[in-house]
Enzyme design. Structure first.
Site, mmCIF file in Angstrom:
data_model
loop_
_atom_site.group_PDB
_atom_site.id
_atom_site.type_symbol
_atom_site.label_atom_id
_atom_site.label_comp_id
_atom_site.label_asym_id
_atom_site.label_seq_id
_atom_site.Cartn_x
_atom_site.Cartn_y
_atom_site.Cartn_z
ATOM 1 N N LYS A 174 -6.993 -1.311 11.747
ATOM 2 C CA LYS A 174 -6.397 -1.725 10.469
ATOM 3 C C LYS A 174 -5.187 -0.839 10.162
ATOM 4 C CE LYS A 174 -5.951 -1.787 5.784
ATOM 5 N NZ LYS A 174 -5.208 -0.860 4.922
ATOM 6 N N ASP A 209 4.575 -14.600 11.489
ATOM 7 C CA ASP A 209 3.209 -14.981 11.131
ATOM 8 C C ASP A 209 2.272 -13.809 11.418
ATOM 9 O OD1 ASP A 209 0.668 -16.038 10.988
ATOM 10 O OD2 ASP A 209 1.183 -17.916 11.996
ATOM 11 N N GLU A 215 0.835 -1.220 0.000
ATOM 12 C CA GLU A 215 0.000 0.000 0.000
ATOM 13 C C GLU A 215 0.863 1.260 0.000
ATOM 14 O OE1 GLU A 215 -3.215 -0.060 2.874
ATOM 15 O OE2 GLU A 215 -3.229 2.120 2.989
ATOM 16 N N HIS A 251 -2.322 9.911 -0.290
ATOM 17 C CA HIS A 251 -2.576 8.661 -1.006
ATOM 18 C C HIS A 251 -2.552 8.886 -2.506
ATOM 19 C CE1 HIS A 251 -3.522 5.050 1.170
ATOM 20 N NE2 HIS A 251 -4.118 5.735 2.117
HETATM 21 C C1 MEV Z 1 -5.705 2.856 5.408
HETATM 22 O O1 MEV Z 1 -4.939 1.767 4.973
HETATM 23 C C2 MEV Z 1 -5.665 2.989 6.919
HETATM 24 C C3 MEV Z 1 -6.565 4.077 7.494
HETATM 25 O O2 MEV Z 1 -7.905 3.875 7.070
HETATM 26 C C4 MEV Z 1 -6.474 3.967 9.007
HETATM 27 C C5 MEV Z 1 -7.428 4.853 9.762
HETATM 28 O O3 MEV Z 1 -8.500 5.187 9.233
HETATM 29 O O4 MEV Z 1 -7.102 5.185 10.924
HETATM 30 C C6 MEV Z 1 -6.168 5.442 7.024
#
Ligand code: MEV
Length: 450
Positions: A267, A283, A84, A403
């Site tokens: 995430k 892992d 990413e 991004h």
């Molecule tokens: C994107 O890979 C991760 C985010 O969505 C994490 C977040 O929203 O805190 C930017």
């Protein structure tokens, strides 16, 4: 590499060519020629064929360097494998900001994993528990099956009982074997140990052993990282540092209260954590499973991080559960944005892919870790930094700006642009606000014609 003479503060690293970056890294981590070669191409098909089944090839991912990390006063460069865009740039930026507060302060528990044995059809649950506890020492001795882990000073530590009076299929008795894995992740050792003692448990309980497997909720094998950053460093053209820091606290409160947000928030933490796990041959599914289960330990799925403002030095002692490192408390200017991430982190630096994947060996050398605990402490600091980066972007510019810049580069590459053409095409795509493959192809054709 944890060498106080070297700084991980690599300004302008992203502007260098890959060759220049490799040269800087090789010098920094004292990599030899063979190790440098591994960065470009590490795993042969023959080796891959020994790692898993039905191998037909290899699948490469980018290996980047998270820069600027200061953890417990030591400088670290962080190898990260991730597909990413923005993850590596963002974490390096957050680590740079954290340096104004002395970086990260990290710690960990002893590396104790839990192996579970499920006993069914136990005629008398109370009698079975008494019999098993009376035989605890014998069972622990029998569970001491790994010579390698014993040599490292680890092995079985305790045995606890967890009766489940009601399940969908009736009562069962669950036995937990607590096993210190030292520098191994320990899955094989724990699984062997629980399989070994299961027949004895059947005899003692009069029941039938069904599952014998480790638990990925390694809540006795945790790592934590803290940071405390003067809010002034968060100032943007439009917002004061205090406003941005307060907004980060509010965003975290949202993730504490709402599982939909918490999943995304966490995430973001795993963006960084998984990248280091992958780079070091660990892992990542195991750590993700444990992390998410831990995030739901209160009965509601929540943020793994906490962020709060600390107005005065007097408030700091009550806030820091890991204890205040004096070098940090002395170095900072209040008010501070204080952050903490604590989670289960079962990683190894011996055995498995950590040993068999050549790039994992080089990654460990770059990290300069001495133990699995040390690795877990660096990884949790990366998770905290990654979260800070994401939430800071979300409460200021929004996530798309950064991004999109990186996405535009990928689109330019997909359109066929070479190294010299990528940046110009990406910049034009961003300017036009249309990051599309067809437009990138048109721009490439124009450049080629001129
Ligand atoms: C994107 O890979 C991760 C985010 O969505 C994490 C977040 O929203 O805190 C930017």
């Amino acid at each position: 590499m944890g060498d106080s003479q070297k700084s991980s503060r690599l300004s302008g690293f992203y502007q260098k060519t890959v060759t220049e970056r490799v040269a800087i890294l090789a010098d920094w981590a004292c990599l030899d020629t063979a190790e440098i070669d591994v960065l470009a191409d590490s795993l042969g098909v023959a080796q891959a064929d020994k790692m898993i089944e039905n191998v037909v090839g290899r699948y490469a991912l980018p290996l980047g360097i998270g820069a600027n990390f200061l953890v417990n006063g030591d400088e670290h460069l962080i190898p990260m494998v991730v597909e990413e865009p923005s993850v590596v740039a963002a974490v390096s930026n957050a680590a740079r900001l954290a340096r104004s507060g002395g970086g990260f302060f990290a710690g960990s528990t002893e590396p104790v994993m839990i192996g579970q044995i499920q006993l069914l059809d136990v005629p008398d649950l109370a009698a079975a528990q008494t019999a098993i506890l009376a035989a605890k020492e014998v069972l622990l001795a029998a569970a001491d099956t790994s010579r390698t882990i014993a040599r490292l000073g680890g092995g079985p530590r305790d045995l606890t009982l967890h009766p489940l009076a009601e399940t969908l299929t009736g009562p069962m008795l669950i036995v937990h074997l607590h096993f210190d894995c030292r520098d191994a992740m320990g899955a094989n050792a724990v699984n062997t140990a629980v399989e070994t003692i299961a027949p004895q448990l059947e005899r003692l309980s009069g029941g039938r052993a069904l599952l014998r497997i480790l638990s990925n909720l390694t809540d006795e094998r945790r790592a934590w990282a803290e940071t405390a950053i003067p809010v002034s460093v968060f100032a943007t053209g439009e917002q004061s540092g205090h406003e941005v820091a307060q907004a980060i606290v509010e965003a975290n409160a949202f993730a504490m209260a709402d599982p939909y947000r918490a999943a995304t928030h966490n995430k973001g933490i795993f963006n960084g954590i998984d990248a280091v796990l992958l780079a070091t041959g660990n892992d990542w599914r195991a750590v993700a499973a444990g992390g998410h289960a831990y995030a739901a330990r209160s009965g509601r799925y929540q943020s793994l991080t906490e962020w709060r403002l600390i107005a005065r030095a007097e408030d700091w002692q009550q806030t820091s559960r890991a204890g205040t490192p004096s070098w940090l408390a002395e170095a900072v200017a209040y008010p501070l944005l204080y952050g903490r991430l604590e989670m289960p982190l079962s990683v190894g630096i011996v055995g498995g892919a950590t040993r068999s994947h050549p790039a994992a060996q080089v990654a460990l050398k770059i990290l300069g870790v001495q133990s699995a605990r040390h690795l877990a402490e660096l990884i949790v600091a990366v998770g905290l930094a990654q979260n800070l980066a994401a939430v800071r972007a979300l409460v200021t510019d929004g996530i798309q700006r950064g991004h999109m810049r990186l996405h535009a580069r990928q689109i330019a590459v997909s359109a066929g642009a070479n190294d010299a053409q990528v940046d110009a095409i990406a910049a034009q795509l961003v300017r036009e606000g249309a990051i599309r493959l067809e437009r990138a192809q048109e721009l490439l054709t124009e450049i080629q014609k001129s």
